[in-house]
Motif scaffolding. Structure first.
Motif, short mmCIF file in Angstrom:
data_model
loop_
_atom_site.label_atom_id
_atom_site.label_comp_id
_atom_site.label_asym_id
_atom_site.label_seq_id
_atom_site.Cartn_x
_atom_site.Cartn_y
_atom_site.Cartn_z
N MET A 1 -12.66 13.14 -1.38
CA MET A 1 -12.88 12.37 -0.15
C MET A 1 -12.01 12.89 0.99
O MET A 1 -12.41 12.84 2.16
CB MET A 1 -12.59 10.90 -0.40
N VAL B 1 -3.55 10.15 4.00
CA VAL B 1 -3.29 8.92 3.24
C VAL B 1 -4.16 7.78 3.80
O VAL B 1 -4.84 7.08 3.09
CB VAL B 1 -1.80 8.54 3.28
N ALA C 1 -8.47 5.49 -5.58
CA ALA C 1 -9.27 5.86 -4.41
C ALA C 1 -9.87 4.63 -3.78
O ALA C 1 -9.86 4.45 -2.58
CB ALA C 1 -10.38 6.79 -4.85
N ARG D 1 -13.03 15.35 3.91
CA ARG D 1 -13.71 14.97 5.16
C ARG D 1 -12.98 15.48 6.39
O ARG D 1 -13.56 15.55 7.47
CB ARG D 1 -13.79 13.44 5.26
N ILE E 1 -11.04 12.29 -7.26
CA ILE E 1 -11.92 11.47 -6.40
C ILE E 1 -11.36 11.31 -4.98
O ILE E 1 -12.03 11.69 -4.01
CB ILE E 1 -12.21 10.12 -7.07
N PRO E 2 -10.12 10.80 -4.80
CA PRO E 2 -9.60 10.75 -3.43
C PRO E 2 -9.45 12.14 -2.83
O PRO E 2 -9.56 12.31 -1.62
CB PRO E 2 -8.25 10.05 -3.57
N LYS F 1 -9.00 1.65 -3.40
CA LYS F 1 -8.19 0.83 -2.52
C LYS F 1 -8.06 1.45 -1.14
O LYS F 1 -8.02 0.76 -0.14
CB LYS F 1 -6.81 0.66 -3.14
N GLU F 2 -7.99 2.78 -1.11
CA GLU F 2 -7.82 3.42 0.18
C GLU F 2 -9.11 3.46 0.96
O GLU F 2 -9.11 3.67 2.16
CB GLU F 2 -7.27 4.83 -0.03
N PHE F 3 -10.22 3.29 0.27
CA PHE F 3 -11.50 3.40 0.96
C PHE F 3 -12.22 2.07 1.09
O PHE F 3 -13.12 1.92 1.88
CB PHE F 3 -12.39 4.43 0.24
N GLN G 1 0.86 -1.18 0.00
CA GLN G 1 0.00 0.00 0.00
C GLN G 1 0.89 1.23 0.00
O GLN G 1 2.01 1.18 0.45
CB GLN G 1 -0.80 -0.07 1.29
N LYS G 2 0.33 2.30 -0.51
CA LYS G 2 1.16 3.50 -0.63
C LYS G 2 1.50 4.09 0.73
O LYS G 2 0.65 4.18 1.60
CB LYS G 2 0.42 4.54 -1.46
N VAL H 1 -7.32 6.97 5.35
CA VAL H 1 -8.57 7.70 5.58
C VAL H 1 -9.64 6.81 6.17
O VAL H 1 -10.43 7.25 7.00
CB VAL H 1 -9.07 8.35 4.27
N ASP H 2 -9.68 5.57 5.77
CA ASP H 2 -10.73 4.70 6.31
C ASP H 2 -10.10 3.39 6.77
O ASP H 2 -8.89 3.25 6.76
CB ASP H 2 -11.79 4.47 5.24
N LYS H 3 -10.92 2.45 7.16
CA LYS H 3 -10.32 1.26 7.77
C LYS H 3 -9.70 0.32 6.74
O LYS H 3 -10.22 0.14 5.65
CB LYS H 3 -11.37 0.54 8.61
N LYS H 4 -8.61 -0.27 7.17
CA LYS H 4 -7.97 -1.28 6.33
C LYS H 4 -7.75 -2.49 7.22
O LYS H 4 -7.36 -2.35 8.37
CB LYS H 4 -6.60 -0.79 5.83
N ILE H 5 -7.96 -3.64 6.66
CA ILE H 5 -7.85 -4.85 7.47
C ILE H 5 -6.89 -5.83 6.81
O ILE H 5 -6.89 -5.99 5.58
CB ILE H 5 -9.24 -5.48 7.67
N GLY I 1 -17.05 5.50 -4.39
CA GLY I 1 -17.46 6.73 -5.07
C GLY I 1 -17.19 6.66 -6.54
O GLY I 1 -17.72 7.44 -7.30
N VAL J 1 -19.00 11.11 -6.96
CA VAL J 1 -18.41 11.27 -5.62
C VAL J 1 -18.88 12.58 -4.98
O VAL J 1 -19.10 12.65 -3.77
CB VAL J 1 -16.87 11.11 -5.65
N GLU K 1 -12.48 -1.86 2.13
CA GLU K 1 -11.86 -2.68 3.16
C GLU K 1 -10.98 -3.70 2.45
O GLU K 1 -11.47 -4.54 1.71
CB GLU K 1 -12.95 -3.36 3.97
N ALA K 2 -9.70 -3.55 2.68
CA ALA K 2 -8.78 -4.46 2.01
C ALA K 2 -8.52 -5.64 2.92
O ALA K 2 -8.18 -5.49 4.07
CB ALA K 2 -7.48 -3.73 1.72
#
Lengths: 696, 52
Positions: free
Chosen positions: A396, A33, B40, A399, A392-393, B42-44, A25-26, A35-39, B32, A662, B46-47
């Protein structure tokens, strides 16, 4: 084990997450960078499987943005699927005092946890020496030093996690019950929450992780006990910093305070009010020069490859409509996308280098100072700069902006910044109408014009924001809290990964749309009403016979007549009167229409239309565009006036369905995306019209 | 030749269907946009990746 990764922004959290789970991941340097949940998943030494959630970076458990609310809600909502039973809290060893606020808050939530120190190399450069044993002793939790980039300390972290279940601290570092016994008792009973600090946070933060008490009830309870939310928060923060000061005095040794760090010395130049901008614009110039000069050879190779493939397909496939579809529809359409791979790779390679080195945060910093003069607040800077990759990102990322009006303005102006989808359109038009001459002996004019288009997009966004500020009348209260990461040598692996991901997203994301549109376009361009076509062909043949044309001349004229009487030709000629004042013919008109799906579709569309019109297919798309003329005047279609008009149209028009989508989702209404679409497209039309009429 | 026209008709129908699905996804997906790319989404999204 359900494990949560919590920490301040830019503490190496994403790197640690990648290292633990193997998820590529970047890793960026400026806020926004994560911004939301990653699992992700990994295994402990005792073979226990761990589900790891990477929570957004936050400075404390008192949320000031939607991202930070996610952290608090995840840590408090025991019924949530992501509620952790163990926590890794990350602290930047080179910035311990600020990081320890969140650390002590998370400790007081009572989770079994491990404290992971990152950036120890930076701490050592600042002559800071951390006594891990003293920290462990005083906080009552295990602490390890890790480095997500090199992998250092990973085994120690995994072992500490395997043993973390028994290490939860029992007493609180900050106990709100000491001052507010009755309030906490009542709150704890109402929420059925034995942990006094969890009850306190739910009571004061006014987020709704629990359905046991309504927000109104929580608010009334605070009022009954004469508790002011902000004041209580400030009081807690001050108390915690007193405790942290004491803790750090006995656990961190500062061996040399005199010497200014290298980072500070570099910052003095790169964030200087004049030199900062000079260096930034010099770097921009270098990037855009490179986009043109370094990509020439690989682009020509890709073009050549597709020309050969097209010819080969005509030779190998049995002659018929299917062979035509491949040679004139699919291959030219794909070539239109793939030929831009070198330029996209160079652009994102540079962006990755600037992010990896830590320079991008300095750009945000100097831009923040500049944009305040135009009435924009600092938090709008990050979306506007990241909009240069994709809107797009960037939309977002708004927020993080607290005030709604300010967020709305940023959402409305972000699509003006030059996204990477505009790059193929700009470069092909610039290459057609701007001569490749040298300026000042070392700069290429085409590169300078490309840079000017990027600057133009940014100026447009800022100007539009100034206007919106006046119309919407926002009270600007937001400010930018920006992390200045230390300068680091960019890692080739991370830069390479970013380039690969961006190229892949360009080819896969745009490529599939372009392939689909190419197939449809080819069909529309190859067929038409039979009677009309026969009539046009007869007219051409009669003219050829009368004027004694050669076979080649006749073939070209028949091809042009077929295209003009195809379905796409008929549609194009219907819209031609609307776009003719801008200097465009019907072929450009069709490309403009399909570009509303995504801007880069322009090149694929033009490539397909020209391929159908020229069955021999022996020239590159640029050569075909360059040779095209207005049938009425015989003048080149892509001259300076049309080129500038097209550049301006693409700079201004809102040609991206995904951005419209978006904006609709982020503003939760159709009103704003429709206004944005109408205003931007109308501006594009008017400005392009004026430009064409003035230049021509 | 008829088979070629049938294949082309199927390809055009598939392309139109794909574009329609893509448009619908743009307005309904969490990311979106309908992109399968890494920008986008991928960052938003759930991976979820298992580390073997």
């Amino acid at each position: 084990m359900n494990l949560a990764l919590v920490g301040n922004p830019n503490t190496g959290k994403s790197s640690l997450f990648n290292r633990l789970t193997g998820l590529n991941q970047k890793v960026g340097n400026y806020p926004g960078v994560t911004v939301d949940k990653k699992i992700g998943y990994f295994k402990l030494p005792n073979k226990e499987r761990v589900r790891l959630i990477d929570l957004p970076g936050c400075y404390s458990l008192y949320p000031s943005s939607q991202d930070e609310e996610v952290v608090l809600q995840t840590l408090l909502n025991q019924d949530g699927e992501d509620f952790p039973n163990t926590v890794v809290v990350i602290a930047d060893a080179s910035n311990l005092k600020r990081n320890m606020l969140l650390v002590t808050q998370v400790i007081d939530l009572g989770f079994p946890m491990v404290l992971a120190f990152t950036m120890n190399d930076e701490a050592q450069k600042k002559h800071l020496k951390i006594d891990l044993e003293a920290i462990e002793r005083q906080l009552g939790i295990p602490a390890v030093v890790v480095n997500g980039r090199s992998g250092e300390g990973m085994n120690e972290l995994r072992s500490a996690l395997a043993n973390a279940k028994v290490t939860a601290r029992e007493s609180l570092i900050f106990n709100p019950k000491e001052e507010h016994v009755a309030y906490i008792d009542q709150l704890a009973a109402g929420l059925n929450e034995p942990n006094a600090y969890k009850a306190w946070l739910q009571g004061l933060s006014l987020v709704e992780p629990s359905k046991k008490l309504s927000l109104q009830h929580l608010s009334d309870l605070a009022k009954d006990h004469d508790l002011h939310r902000k004041r209580a928060q400030v009081k807690e923060t001050i108390r915690r910093y007193e405790i942290i000061d004491e803790l750090l005095k006995s656990s961190v040794e500062e061996t040399d305070t005199a010497s200014a760090s290298l980072t500070d010395r570099i910052d003095a130049i790169l964030t200087h009010k004049i030199m900062g901008f000079v260096i930034f614009f010099a770097l921009l110039a270098l990037v855009f020069q490179a986009i043109f000069s370094w990509s020439t050879w690989p682009m020509e190779m890709i073009e050549l490859l597709f020309e050969e493939l097209s010819l080969l397909s005509q030779e190998v496939l049995p002659s018929g409509p299917l062979a035509d579809l491949v040679a004139q529809g699919i291959l030219p359409g794909l070539a239109g996308v793939l030929v831009f791979i070198p330029q996209i790779a160079i652009l994102f390679g540079f962006i990755a280098l600037l992010e990896e080195s830590g320079y991008m945060s300095r750009v945000v910093f100097i831009m923040d100072k500049l944009m305040r003069r135009f009435g924009l607040s600092g938090k709008s800077v990050v979306p506007l700069i990241s909009g240069m990759a994709c809107a797009i990102p960037a939309i977002m990322a708004t927020r993080t902006i607290d005030t709604w009006k300010e967020r709305l303005i940023t959402i409305l102006v972000t699509p003006f910044t030059t996204c990477s989808a505009r790059l193929p359109v700009y470069t092909i038009i610039i290459a057609l109408v701007i001569p490749s001459t040298e300026v000042f002996g070392f700069l290429n004019l085409q590169g300078l014009v490309l840079m000017a288009m990027y600057v133009f997009g940014f100026v447009l966004a800022v100007s539009a924001a100034v206007v919106f500020n006046k119309v919407i009348k926002t009270k600007r209260t937001g400010f930018l809290m920006l992390e200045m990461p230390p300068y680091r040598l960019p890692q080739a692996r991370n830069v390479g990964l970013t380039m690969y991901e961006k190229v892949k997203s360009f080819v896969v994301g745009a490529g599939k749309i372009i392939l689909a549109i190419s197939i449809v376009l080819w069909a529309l361009a190859s067929y038409g009403p039979p009677a009309k076509r026969a009539e046009a062909r007869t007219a051409v043949q009669q003219q050829a016979a009368a004027q004694e044309w050669t076979q080649v001349e006749l073939d070209h004229a028949l091809g042009a007549a077929d295209l003009k009487t195809s379905y796409i030709g008929i549609i194009g000629q219907q819209i031609e009167p609307v776009i003719a004042p801008l200097g465009y013919d019907w072929k450009i008109g069709i490309a403009l229409l399909t570009s509303f799906a995504a801007r880069e579709v322009f090149v694929g569309t033009i490539a397909t239309i020209y391929a159908v019109g020229d069955p021999e297919n022996e020239y590159s798309i640029k050569e075909k565009m360059s040779a095209d003329v207005y049938p009425s005047t015989g003048k080149p279609l892509f001259d300076l006036a049309t080129g500038i008009s097209l550049l301006l149209f693409y700079a201004l028009a809102m040609q991206c369905m995904s951005t419209v989508a978006v904006v609709k989702r982020e503003t939760k209404t159709w009103k704003w995306p429709l206004i944005q679409f109408a205003v931007m497209t109308a501006m594009a039309y008017v400005v392009s019209l004026i430009a064409y009429q003035l230049i021509s | 030749m008829i088979i070629q026209y049938i294949i082309i008709a199927l390809l055009v129908a598939t392309a139109l269907g794909y574009l329609a699905v893509r448009l619908r996804k743009a307005f309904t997906s969490k990311a979106g946009c309908a992109s399968d790319c890494g920008c986008a989404g991928k960052e938003f999204r759930e991976a979820s990746i298992s580390n073997k």
